[in-house]
Design a protein around this motif. Structure first.
Motif: not given
Length: 438
Positions: A157-162
């Protein structure tokens, strides 16, 4: 001359050996790669790479989204949002057996919308939920496994660093990748909640008898306190989806919004703000060390010819697209047992991404699959980062053996969701296809 594949395997083995004896994985990758570049291209080439690549990476404006997302999560957690999410979820679900399991999963999914770090989610909800679970008589192993698994929802789920890192390394649209993670993240949340409910029904000893149902007024009052969560999630997800802002801009707006909310609530002292900034800087620095080390490692593979040889070898097997994805999943699961997930992502994408595109797969869809594999990597023993985050945050309440036992049902659920996302690409591609900015 030594075969390029042999050189690659030796480099990976040496990097893993250095990691096992305590060398940080980013430094281990960088050191092995510089030594290899020195051997192949000479000292001037190695030093030129070591001088230019780290600066070019860290000064790239596109990467500013990472510290912004990290800072937003840090400030949001200091403003009491996590406690509000957990309190609401518990009130809503407490009449069901195993309510705290369900509340942890639901609250972690909510916090995932304003925090892009699985480790932060796992550590925070260990401090919030584990003590209450143990006080009420919940099974310790399953409780720890539930918290560790729920933390991984932040990878989707954003915000996703990946997703940000995947997009920056492959050239795929970061905005589309972030939006692509919404439906898979919700599917994962639902799968965890259903799986937990079924497990507790099959083994009632995992949880105490349910508590009385909360009053509607009490639930409503708790729900009103969630306005900050919805506002921040709307700024980030809504802004990107509607095309009002870029991911970097959304990160900056989200961090500013979290700061204003925390100040308005009177929950952010100067000392707390300084700690948030220090924490965000430390996390960002650690991520960049891994990214830069991985990129140097990748350059070594390219110069040594390892990438080309590995690509040719896999193509010689003449696998069908489906068989290729299955083999890829198995390889990543094994790698995830021994490698840092970010390092695994940075190191393997130069090999894998071109082959995936050559087979006709959508790069955004594969980004979702890759992030799902990263989720698995942080849960699989013996080197599951979320498992150690829970153990560390539990302050001795949970042992390694207990969390290894408790995480197994959630790993099974992860495999089921992964199979569903592979079989039904529309789950990942439908929402980004509706974006206003396209």
């Amino acid at each position: 001359m030594t075969d390029p594949l042999t050189i690659g395997f030796l480099a990976i083995a040496l990097m893993l050996l250095l990691s096992l004896i305590g060398v940080p994985v980013g430094i281990a990758m960088g050191a092995v790669a510089v030594a290899g570049l020195w051997t192949i291209g000479g000292p001037a080439f190695a030093l030129n790479t070591l001088t230019n690549l780290p600066f070019a990476t860290s000064s790239d404006y596109a990467f500013v989204v990472i510290p912004m997302f990290v800072l937003m999560g840090a400030i949001a957690s200091s403003s009491g949002i996590t406690q509000e999410l957990f309190g609401f979820s518990n009130l809503l679900l407490r009449s069901a057996r195993g309510a705290l399991f369900q509340a942890t999963i639901l609250a972690s999914a909510g916090f995932a919308a304003i925090s892009g770090s699985t480790l932060v989610n796992a550590a925070l909800f260990t401090r919030i939920a584990l003590t209450e679970m143990l006080r009420l008589g919940y099974d310790k192993a399953f409780s720890a496994g539930c918290i560790a698994a729920a933390g991984t929802i932040a990878a989707l789920i954003p915000p996703s660093i990946s997703f940000v890192i995947y997009g920056l390394l492959t050239g795929e649209s970061v905005a589309e990748l972030l939006i692509a993670g919404v439906v898979p993240g919700l599917v994962t949340t639902a799968a965890y909640m259903i799986g937990t409910w079924v497990t507790v029904r099959a083994n009632p000893g995992l949880a105490p008898p349910p508590q009385p149902r909360a009053a509607i007024r009490e639930i409503g009052k708790s729900a009103l306190a969630l306005w900050a969560t919805f506002l921040l999630a709307g700024i980030v997800i809504g802004g990107i989806y509607l095309g009002f802002t870029t991911p970097s801009g959304a990160g900056a707006l989200g961090a500013m919004g979290a700061l204003l909310i925390a100040v308005a609530r009177g929950r952010l002292s100067r000392a707390a703000l300084a700690e948030c900034l220090r924490s965000a800087a430390a996390v960002t620095a650690a991520l960049f060390i891994v990214i830069i080390g991985g990129l140097i490692f990748t350059r070594f593979f390219l110069v040594a010819g390892t990438v080309t040889s590995a690509t040719d070898l896999l193509q010689s097997f003449d696998l069908s697209p489906t068989a290729f994805i299955v083999v890829l999943v198995l390889i990543f699961v094994v790698l995830g047992m021994f490698m840092d997930p970010l390092a695994m992502q940075v190191m393997t994408l130069p090999f894998v991404y071109p082959m995936v595109k050559a087979l006709g797969y959508d790069g955004v869809w594969f980004g979702v699959i890759m992030v799902k594999l990263v989720e698995l990597a942080v849960l699989t023993p013996p080197v599951g980062m979320n498992l150690f985050a829970v153990i560390g945050a539990s302050e001795g309440k949970v042992s390694l053996h207990q969390i290894y036992r408790g995480i197994l049902p959630f790993i099974a659920i992860e495999f089921l969701v992964l199979a569903l996302l592979i079989a039904v690409p529309e789950l990942s591609l439908w929402l980004p296809g509706q974006m206003f900015s396209k």
